[in-house]
Design an enzyme around this catalytic site. Sequence first.
Site, short mmCIF file in Angstrom:
data_model
loop_
_atom_site.label_atom_id
_atom_site.label_comp_id
_atom_site.label_asym_id
_atom_site.label_seq_id
_atom_site.Cartn_x
_atom_site.Cartn_y
_atom_site.Cartn_z
N LYS C 28 10.09 87.19 42.19
CA LYS C 28 11.27 86.34 42.35
C LYS C 28 12.30 87.14 43.14
O LYS C 28 12.74 88.20 42.68
CB LYS C 28 11.83 85.95 40.97
CG LYS C 28 13.27 85.48 40.96
CD LYS C 28 13.48 84.10 41.53
CE LYS C 28 14.93 83.88 41.95
NZ LYS C 28 15.94 84.28 41.00
N GLY C 31 18.79 85.00 45.40
CA GLY C 31 19.69 84.65 46.49
C GLY C 31 20.74 85.71 46.73
O GLY C 31 21.15 85.95 47.87
N GLY C 66 21.18 80.15 45.67
CA GLY C 66 22.43 79.57 45.18
C GLY C 66 23.62 79.85 46.08
O GLY C 66 24.32 78.91 46.51
N ASP C 183 14.39 80.92 38.56
CA ASP C 183 13.89 81.86 37.55
C ASP C 183 12.86 81.17 36.67
O ASP C 183 11.80 81.74 36.36
CB ASP C 183 15.05 82.38 36.69
CG ASP C 183 15.96 83.31 37.47
OD1 ASP C 183 15.47 84.02 38.38
OD2 ASP C 183 17.18 83.32 37.19
N LYS C 242 16.99 85.40 33.57
CA LYS C 242 15.91 86.31 33.95
C LYS C 242 15.14 86.78 32.72
O LYS C 242 13.91 86.86 32.71
CB LYS C 242 16.47 87.50 34.72
CG LYS C 242 16.72 87.15 36.18
CD LYS C 242 17.90 87.84 36.80
CE LYS C 242 18.26 87.24 38.15
NZ LYS C 242 18.48 85.77 38.17
#
Lengths: 284, 284, 284, 284, 284, 284
Positions: C28, C31, C66, C183, C242
């Site tokens: 992951k 942003g 985001g 996430d 997370k």
Amino acid sequence: VTPTERATVLVEALPYLRQFRGSVIVIKYGGNALNDAEEDALAVFTTDIVLLHSVGIRPVVIHGGGPQISEFLARLGIVAEFKDGLRVTDAETLEVARMVLGGKVNKDIVASMNIHAPLAVGISGEDGAFLRAANRRPELGFVGEVEAVDTRLIEKLLAEELVPVVATIGAGDDGQSYNVNADTAAAAIAVALKAEKLIHLTNVDGIRRQADDPTTRISRLDADALESLMASGALTDGMTPKAASCLHAIRNGVHAAHILDGRVAHVLLLELLTDAGIGTMVLP
Amino acid sequence: VTPTERATVLVEALPYLRQFRGSVIVIKYGGNALNDAEEDALAVFTTDIVLLHSVGIRPVVIHGGGPQISEFLARLGIVAEFKDGLRVTDAETLEVARMVLGGKVNKDIVASMNIHAPLAVGISGEDGAFLRAANRRPELGFVGEVEAVDTRLIEKLLAEELVPVVATIGAGDDGQSYNVNADTAAAAIAVALKAEKLIHLTNVDGIRRQADDPTTRISRLDADALESLMASGALTDGMTPKAASCLHAIRNGVHAAHILDGRVAHVLLLELLTDAGIGTMVLP
Amino acid sequence: VTPTERATVLVEALPYLRQFRGSVIVIKYGGNALNDAEEDALAVFTTDIVLLHSVGIRPVVIHGGGPQISEFLARLGIVAEFKDGLRVTDAETLEVARMVLGGKVNKDIVASMNIHAPLAVGISGEDGAFLRAANRRPELGFVGEVEAVDTRLIEKLLAEELVPVVATIGAGDDGQSYNVNADTAAAAIAVALKAEKLIHLTNVDGIRRQADDPTTRISRLDADALESLMASGALTDGMTPKAASCLHAIRNGVHAAHILDGRVAHVLLLELLTDAGIGTMVLP
Amino acid sequence: VTPTERATVLVEALPYLRQFRGSVIVIKYGGNALNDAEEDALAVFTTDIVLLHSVGIRPVVIHGGGPQISEFLARLGIVAEFKDGLRVTDAETLEVARMVLGGKVNKDIVASMNIHAPLAVGISGEDGAFLRAANRRPELGFVGEVEAVDTRLIEKLLAEELVPVVATIGAGDDGQSYNVNADTAAAAIAVALKAEKLIHLTNVDGIRRQADDPTTRISRLDADALESLMASGALTDGMTPKAASCLHAIRNGVHAAHILDGRVAHVLLLELLTDAGIGTMVLP
Amino acid sequence: VTPTERATVLVEALPYLRQFRGSVIVIKYGGNALNDAEEDALAVFTTDIVLLHSVGIRPVVIHGGGPQISEFLARLGIVAEFKDGLRVTDAETLEVARMVLGGKVNKDIVASMNIHAPLAVGISGEDGAFLRAANRRPELGFVGEVEAVDTRLIEKLLAEELVPVVATIGAGDDGQSYNVNADTAAAAIAVALKAEKLIHLTNVDGIRRQADDPTTRISRLDADALESLMASGALTDGMTPKAASCLHAIRNGVHAAHILDGRVAHVLLLELLTDAGIGTMVLP
Amino acid sequence: VTPTERATVLVEALPYLRQFRGSVIVIKYGGNALNDAEEDALAVFTTDIVLLHSVGIRPVVIHGGGPQISEFLARLGIVAEFKDGLRVTDAETLEVARMVLGGKVNKDIVASMNIHAPLAVGISGEDGAFLRAANRRPELGFVGEVEAVDTRLIEKLLAEELVPVVATIGAGDDGQSYNVNADTAAAAIAVALKAEKLIHLTNVDGIRRQADDPTTRISRLDADALESLMASGALTDGMTPKAASCLHAIRNGVHAAHILDGRVAHVLLLELLTDAGIGTMVLP
């Protein structure tokens, strides 16, 4: 041989060829046979292996080499010692055994077969560590008993249409090598490979009810009968490990085990491809 | 080592790993290296081979064994004889060479590697008759020169993700075996396999302009330069066959040939996976 | 770095390379990391992905975006609204999210990776409708929760040795698209792919017992401990999703989940290929 | 429709189905068609694609999006500028084009198709860097011309029985992206894929000898005739790039190129599966 | 037919094509149909088979030939004898049946189909001994009932994209051949092949509640209803074996069984590819 | 037969088995052989075929049936007419030929073979339209000459380890069938299949220099010698088409052609698996 007789032999042989095509046949070739005065014995044996291979049978040869090891030890001035018929194997003896089996006997068989076509590959149990062994009787030194047979290497060679020729040196977990009895190893390998047959080529014509009377040879017996016979003490010292090897194989899934006289020319062809029984056959 | 340094080493190594993945690397492991006092040398070498294999490189190990043969001949009271640096090989010497190479040195390497995982398979040139040899200098006895390399057996082993370990006994057309020089055989095998690299692990740090001056080591030279150097007589007797082996390999399609000091720990990893040059590299 | 140190790093790294070869690693990439002032951050990240891919690891990149969406909404004069940390997504916001995530952020990552080799393929959850989503909280508008992950498209891309880069727009049964939290999606995708690892690259160095005290970073904890920690309220708002993502992954078959500081150069290599622990690792 | 009429239609259609099974058909779906007032137009189009796919035809959809880009630029207060009918593309315009094409138009088509079954996958030329582009007219800004089409990604998707939907953003060697004309890209992709057909779906009924006279539609013409017609200046500005696209495709191995009126319901089925000609067909 | 009507037929047909692609459809083609005055009937039938095959359906044709056998017996001056509607089959009659079915009717169908493409292969149940039969009613002579269907031969032909055309002569264990009722054999073959459908093409329009009233045709009924109807005695002698064949097929896994009027042109296409029901369909 | 003699036969046979394994052997089985008084002749022949098949040889049987056709014509009161040794074939005669060959002789051979195992499949040249024929001598009626052999059907059957049994009815382009001479067809099929051997089984012991003197049988001759012999007029009417068939095969790539006496038991085994020559062998 007349055409009709030829046709008879062929009509008899072809169904066996069909039946055994693709089958794994484990053949134990004894050190005594190798040591024979006649040079040709090895050549006839390897010719048979090549012929069987050529028609799709998948032979695996396991060889011994006791007389050859003893002879070399003598040259080095080392006295061979035995306990219960098993060779006491100190580090020096083990080194000689590895060299004689893996570097001489094994390669002599391989070279004889490869004169026909390059299809024999000699391996020892240390290669791919396929014959896992451990010491269970410390008083014998580096003598190993079979712990497990990892069939992958042999199966890969068979898949490539090669003929594995095996020297029975075992691999311990720690990289230590062991001397492993070839009769025992042959049975363990036959079982692990789910072989169709285990064949012992030796210098007698089979199991006899009375060791010194050739007319008492037993053509065919089942596992229970063999066990009784072994318990009765009727077998010679030389025959006992072969009988035990056959019994172990039959008790664990091999379809038939044979003890044949390796001195008879083409005895393998005669046993596999004709109706007539030769030597002794053990069945489940 | 800081994280940044670690990252640097890794960023440097990964592209080599990608480049060499699937590549055949032929490694000649000399008998001198084996005879080293330090037991660990063999263990470090086989660890490197296992590591390289684990990341997809396909190593083929060719080994020598001169010192070990000489030692065994001595035990048998046979006097080793050399002509032009080559061992005169009578029948008895050949028998010892086959046994020591195929039954002892080969299996010692195999056993050391298989402690990690059962992936080494020891073969000699007689197996599958893959190393075809013939005698061109009768005065040397059973010394063979390489006639042809039948790569099928090695390629089959490689295809099965095994590591071939090769004793350089050659197979004659008639089933006769021959003693073959390991440096020469290594080059012939590397060429036949279209290997990416041929690496000689020996006990010097590379080719030197002046044999006794370590500061004159040549890091990298091309085939023509090597040929000139050989013609100039600057190389030692020990280095000459290695240089000739490199030259033959490079002239026949191998991409790079190396002479490295096998005593440096993990020298194979350093050579293959870092930018820094070690030893001597010969390029086309 | 000395040769010995290099060798040490390599000997340490190679077994990891072997272990992770062929493994799916879901990464992951937040942003925030993307928005970093330093242009190079993206380049270093994509270099690592390419290196890992080159040695046979199969990375799947999930990205957020985001800050980039907010910035674009601002340019259009639309006010971003949040509830419980989640973006309230009306039709216009959804349209912007799809465009920014699928047409800009996704393709920026893809383009950066493809400078090395044409191996990145950007997809959104609408492609092959692989990320099935549904709306469970109508007050948030077109915000979707993951209903199911159809792994076929990603697996096909992986089978072709491509690197999927995923924008987390979900597909509803009726063709409606949804904004899905990245996430959460990363965990669901890691579970569905039976990934070896889920790695969050973010802008903190891991989970801390006390958010403002870097010395309280937890190197390694198990799922139960993480659950307790989450229940205790010790985590920051940014860390909570997370942590929840890691917990979900670990509870459902992923072998390890990591939270790493994406600002450390080559942090992926260091985590995957060295013994030293970096960031926080969650284990079953 | 009587049974006999049904049978007639089917007997006519089945040989086409056989002929086109497995064929790649590249369909350019214009931005104008998408912008249509009628919501259903897209649904009917994607239904046809799904039907064709279901019987083994392999469609590849290339879409435009000019009107949608212009609309979005307007919302951002950016004035669209054109030179020779081509959009002058500064960095900001390129960003909008990538987002609108890749994040909106592309995914709208994908989502509509995936309502039937999850088989559409939207990609842009940046994915797998498959549409290589370069700038040849600096005065147009980031407008790219097709340098090469790397068909591997599309072919992999086709091999997986997926329908690629392509936004024509091109990838430069340096990671820079470019706006590429969709008509040109469609022809280049059709040629590279060795497509059976290239079909333009637009909002006119074909090429007319006189643009404003529907009775002058040309049903079928060959490449030379088309070239003459283009040279004569008879074509409208809107038709010229479509005609050029057809000509390029036909001159480079595509078997037939079509210009059809996308507003006719199921025009794709009618063209592909019936004897009656619709629109304009260009043949070699 | 207008374009809209054409499109309607196609949109209706394509999902059926998708559904039935790869499906095995067993079609019983009756001897009466063959004997029809109109030469074209056979041509239309084989055209339909070829069309269905061309779009991936896998037809298996089972044919009768009663009228043709009777005609030939008459030429030889042999009087045909029937018991319970079954032909009493002495050795001479059996010889004629084998010749007429296997050498004439079968090959006439094959030849008609192969005018289109060489895809029909005529076999009898003796080929590959695939239709195992035994005699259970000695008073009927060499009339066999189906013992087992060995589907391997038909499946191999289907795998090669061929169309098997079957004459229903059965093979006994001893090499004796038997005359087997074609309706019964068709059901047994459909069941053994796990066929999607069994279709009887005959010279009536389906099952009627009252045999002489065409308005009482039953479009669709389930297995239980069919069984009741058979028990009620409402069926004609000619319809009874077809109904029994359908019932057996449906009770044993075939998804649908049909009785259709083979005289309607393209009745196979209409039944398989349109929504409208034709004839009688039996469902589980 | 002693063990030594048995071993001799086997050692001789095994290399032939290896050599011919996988080879296609085309065997023409004449109608005369079939009509023999002795019932067993067919059984012995089919046993040989099954045995050869069981050891991996791939036999293709082509059969005649002239006597059987004549007999049936007689029963129908039709007078058989011949021109130049070829049957004048009107429509009625053709119908009888198709029935007798395809429905009786063919299936008798198939049934006899399938008693052993279900491996024979009877086909005629109309199946898969594999034996393309055309009429070149209108005065003979529906007599066809071989235009082409489409080997796909036979090769598919061979690939499935089946034994094709072929009735030599040919297929014309228009669906018309033709009576094709079986000797000619056998040669054409052997050539098209690139067969190893073509074997004619007939009722004489080979080609003789003087037809009535059995001591003048020619064991082996080459193509030129055969051509001379044919030109000299020494051959009987019955032998001429067989000689021509052999010559055509040998001139077009078949390795050997044989004419053998089918009345000798197991003549196929003797010819294929022993060194001794039987009948006449034609070599290139």
